[in-house]
Design a protein around this motif. Structure first.
Motif, PDB file in Angstrom:
ATOM      1  N   GLY A  59      36.959  48.835  -0.777  1.00  0.00           N
ATOM      2  CA  GLY A  59      35.706  49.576  -0.720  1.00  0.00           C
ATOM      3  C   GLY A  59      34.630  49.110  -1.676  1.00  0.00           C
ATOM      4  O   GLY A  59      33.503  49.594  -1.626  1.00  0.00           O
ATOM      5  N   ARG A  60      34.956  48.157  -2.550  1.00  0.00           N
ATOM      6  CA  ARG A  60      33.970  47.681  -3.524  1.00  0.00           C
ATOM      7  C   ARG A  60      33.142  46.527  -2.953  1.00  0.00           C
ATOM      8  O   ARG A  60      33.590  45.797  -2.074  1.00  0.00           O
ATOM      9  CB  ARG A  60      34.665  47.205  -4.802  1.00  0.00           C
ATOM     10  CG  ARG A  60      35.323  48.312  -5.599  1.00  0.00           C
ATOM     11  CD  ARG A  60      35.889  47.800  -6.905  1.00  0.00           C
ATOM     12  NE  ARG A  60      36.533  48.865  -7.663  1.00  0.00           N
ATOM     13  CZ  ARG A  60      35.890  49.675  -8.491  1.00  0.00           C
ATOM     14  NH1 ARG A  60      34.591  49.530  -8.681  1.00  0.00           N
ATOM     15  NH2 ARG A  60      36.534  50.623  -9.131  1.00  0.00           N
ATOM     16  N   SER A  61      31.940  46.368  -3.493  1.00  0.00           N
ATOM     17  CA  SER A  61      31.140  45.195  -3.159  1.00  0.00           C
ATOM     18  C   SER A  61      31.782  43.974  -3.796  1.00  0.00           C
ATOM     19  O   SER A  61      32.568  44.079  -4.753  1.00  0.00           O
ATOM     20  CB  SER A  61      29.708  45.359  -3.663  1.00  0.00           C
ATOM     21  OG  SER A  61      29.686  45.377  -5.082  1.00  0.00           O
ATOM     22  N   MET A  62      31.436  42.792  -3.305  1.00  0.00           N
ATOM     23  CA  MET A  62      31.962  41.563  -3.889  1.00  0.00           C
ATOM     24  C   MET A  62      31.552  41.445  -5.349  1.00  0.00           C
ATOM     25  O   MET A  62      32.350  41.043  -6.210  1.00  0.00           O
ATOM     26  CB  MET A  62      31.485  40.346  -3.098  1.00  0.00           C
ATOM     27  CG  MET A  62      32.007  39.023  -3.618  1.00  0.00           C
ATOM     28  SD  MET A  62      33.815  38.854  -3.503  1.00  0.00           S
ATOM     29  CE  MET A  62      33.998  38.506  -1.745  1.00  0.00           C
ATOM     30  N   ALA A  63      30.299  41.803  -5.654  1.00  0.00           N
ATOM     31  CA  ALA A  63      29.821  41.711  -7.037  1.00  0.00           C
ATOM     32  C   ALA A  63      30.632  42.603  -7.959  1.00  0.00           C
ATOM     33  O   ALA A  63      31.002  42.208  -9.070  1.00  0.00           O
ATOM     34  CB  ALA A  63      28.346  42.076  -7.105  1.00  0.00           C
ATOM     35  N   SER A  64      30.922  43.813  -7.516  1.00  0.00           N
ATOM     36  CA  SER A  64      31.714  44.746  -8.322  1.00  0.00           C
ATOM     37  C   SER A  64      33.136  44.233  -8.501  1.00  0.00           C
ATOM     38  O   SER A  64      33.710  44.312  -9.599  1.00  0.00           O
ATOM     39  CB  SER A  64      31.729  46.120  -7.654  1.00  0.00           C
ATOM     40  OG  SER A  64      32.596  47.008  -8.321  1.00  0.00           O
ATOM     41  N   GLU A  67      33.248  41.323 -10.951  1.00  0.00           N
ATOM     42  CA  GLU A  67      33.069  41.822 -12.321  1.00  0.00           C
ATOM     43  C   GLU A  67      34.394  42.313 -12.901  1.00  0.00           C
ATOM     44  O   GLU A  67      34.726  42.030 -14.063  1.00  0.00           O
ATOM     45  CB  GLU A  67      32.045  42.953 -12.310  1.00  0.00           C
ATOM     46  CG  GLU A  67      31.696  43.491 -13.686  1.00  0.00           C
ATOM     47  CD  GLU A  67      30.634  44.567 -13.650  1.00  0.00           C
ATOM     48  OE1 GLU A  67      30.531  45.339 -14.619  1.00  0.00           O
ATOM     49  OE2 GLU A  67      29.903  44.660 -12.635  1.00  0.00           O
ATOM     50  N   ILE A  68      35.161  43.037 -12.095  1.00  0.00           N
ATOM     51  CA  ILE A  68      36.463  43.540 -12.540  1.00  0.00           C
ATOM     52  C   ILE A  68      37.431  42.384 -12.777  1.00  0.00           C
ATOM     53  O   ILE A  68      38.153  42.346 -13.786  1.00  0.00           O
ATOM     54  CB  ILE A  68      37.040  44.524 -11.503  1.00  0.00           C
ATOM     55  CG1 ILE A  68      36.199  45.797 -11.462  1.00  0.00           C
ATOM     56  CG2 ILE A  68      38.502  44.856 -11.822  1.00  0.00           C
ATOM     57  CD1 ILE A  68      36.559  46.727 -10.321  1.00  0.00           C
ATOM     58  N   ILE A  69      37.471  41.436 -11.840  1.00  0.00           N
ATOM     59  CA  ILE A  69      38.379  40.295 -11.961  1.00  0.00           C
ATOM     60  C   ILE A  69      38.085  39.506 -13.231  1.00  0.00           C
ATOM     61  O   ILE A  69      38.996  39.161 -14.003  1.00  0.00           O
ATOM     62  CB  ILE A  69      38.253  39.381 -10.724  1.00  0.00           C
ATOM     63  CG1 ILE A  69      38.747  40.105  -9.469  1.00  0.00           C
ATOM     64  CG2 ILE A  69      39.040  38.084 -10.927  1.00  0.00           C
ATOM     65  CD1 ILE A  69      38.364  39.412  -8.179  1.00  0.00           C
ATOM     66  N   GLU A  70      36.822  39.207 -13.462  1.00  0.00           N
ATOM     67  CA  GLU A  70      36.456  38.383 -14.615  1.00  0.00           C
ATOM     68  C   GLU A  70      36.721  39.108 -15.922  1.00  0.00           C
ATOM     69  O   GLU A  70      37.152  38.483 -16.907  1.00  0.00           O
ATOM     70  CB  GLU A  70      34.987  37.974 -14.505  1.00  0.00           C
ATOM     71  CG  GLU A  70      34.741  36.990 -13.359  1.00  0.00           C
ATOM     72  CD  GLU A  70      33.297  36.534 -13.254  1.00  0.00           C
ATOM     73  OE1 GLU A  70      33.063  35.456 -12.662  1.00  0.00           O
ATOM     74  OE2 GLU A  70      32.403  37.251 -13.754  1.00  0.00           O
ATOM     75  N   GLY A  80      31.948  29.194  -6.081  1.00  0.00           N
ATOM     76  CA  GLY A  80      32.176  29.240  -4.647  1.00  0.00           C
ATOM     77  C   GLY A  80      33.333  30.115  -4.213  1.00  0.00           C
ATOM     78  O   GLY A  80      33.638  30.193  -3.021  1.00  0.00           O
ATOM     79  N   TRP A  81      33.973  30.804  -5.171  1.00  0.00           N
ATOM     80  CA  TRP A  81      35.140  31.624  -4.826  1.00  0.00           C
ATOM     81  C   TRP A  81      34.777  32.730  -3.840  1.00  0.00           C
ATOM     82  O   TRP A  81      35.483  32.949  -2.852  1.00  0.00           O
ATOM     83  CB  TRP A  81      35.754  32.224  -6.094  1.00  0.00           C
ATOM     84  CG  TRP A  81      37.021  32.979  -5.851  1.00  0.00           C
ATOM     85  CD1 TRP A  81      38.279  32.467  -5.732  1.00  0.00           C
ATOM     86  CD2 TRP A  81      37.156  34.396  -5.681  1.00  0.00           C
ATOM     87  NE1 TRP A  81      39.192  33.476  -5.516  1.00  0.00           N
ATOM     88  CE2 TRP A  81      38.531  34.660  -5.481  1.00  0.00           C
ATOM     89  CE3 TRP A  81      36.253  35.461  -5.691  1.00  0.00           C
ATOM     90  CZ2 TRP A  81      39.013  35.957  -5.280  1.00  0.00           C
ATOM     91  CZ3 TRP A  81      36.728  36.758  -5.488  1.00  0.00           C
ATOM     92  CH2 TRP A  81      38.105  36.992  -5.291  1.00  0.00           C
ATOM     93  N   ALA A  82      33.689  33.416  -4.091  1.00  0.00           N
ATOM     94  CA  ALA A  82      33.277  34.504  -3.202  1.00  0.00           C
ATOM     95  C   ALA A  82      32.949  33.971  -1.809  1.00  0.00           C
ATOM     96  O   ALA A  82      33.321  34.577  -0.791  1.00  0.00           O
ATOM     97  CB  ALA A  82      32.076  35.239  -3.787  1.00  0.00           C
TER      98      ALA A  82
END
Length: 230
Positions: A59-64, A67-70, A80-82
């Motif tokens: 349910g999260r945006s890619m940007a969100s 941010e959590i992953i990093e 280019g991962w996204a």
């Protein structure tokens, strides 16, 4: 008030606007897309199981999500991962996607009663368009689609739902959101909106959705009973 509870009777909603999430609510994409994303996250060295990744990022945006992953890894995701995630997902759904069982009938029911509705999703707009067309739902939502790229903060922040309500001309307190993810439910509650949590997918944590303030259903046909459409 748009939410009524009478002792011995079911909860009902009388919304001026119904806001649908897309993946897992309108189109049956979550199991495949979630698997692809979870596998890719674990490949990065993210310290979690597959199920934990689904619960964290659904349910999260890619940007969100990035941010959590990093923050957890202490380093940036590869360049280019996204984009690679979108490519893998697009390939997975190239043959088409199905609508969630019963949702076409529910949307048609709302449409026939003249109650406004729209879509507010964390997904990328080209994928939203393609998946809705594949599922036969595009015409219902054409011109009434909003996504996380349109706001500063994605779910669980309330920005997207508030943006959708504003663009559609409705006050937050008169809207009902239909969501299947924890961040989505949290975003709707933060926006001051009533929220119906759809838990038709066995991987959905219905208890978690309920604990965050959603009225949980497991069958889209239930919308005909709990939405009071005037």
């Amino acid at each position: 008030m748009i939410v009524d509870m009478v002792r011995g009777m079911a909860l009902s909603f009388s919304p001026s606007l119904v806001i649908f999430d897309c993946d897992g609510v309108l189109v049956d994409t979550e199991p495949v897309a979630g698997r692809i994303f979870a596998e890719a996250v674990i490949e990065l060295g993210y310290p979690a199981t597959y199920d934990e990744c689904l619960r964290t990022f659904r349910g999260r945006s890619m940007a969100s999500a990035v941010e959590i992953i990093e923050a957890r890894l202490g380093s940036s995701v590869p360049a280019g991962w996204a984009d690679e995630m979108w490519r893998r997902t697009e390939m997975a759904f190239a043959s088409g996607v199905a609508p969630i069982a019963g949702v076409a009938e529910a949307v048609s029911h709302i449409h026939k009663h003249g109650v406004p509705f729209c879509l507010a999703s964390s997904g990328e707009m080209p994928f939203i368009h393609r998946n809705l067309r594949s599922a036969g739902l595009f015409d219902y939502f054409d011109g009434r689609m909003f996504n996380a790229a349109m706001v500063a903060r994605g779910k669980p922040a309330p920005d997207l739902f508030l943006h959708a309500a504003s663009r559609m001309g409705h006050a937050a307190e008169t809207c009902v959101v239909i969501e299947d993810s924890l961040p989505g439910v949290q975003a709707a509650v933060a926006a001051g909106m009533a929220v119906i949590g759809y838990a038709g997918d066995p991987l959905t944590d219905a208890a978690a959705l309920e604990s965050e303030g959603a009225h949980v259903i497991s069958d889209m046909s239930a919308l005909r009973d709990i939405l009071v459409l005037c």
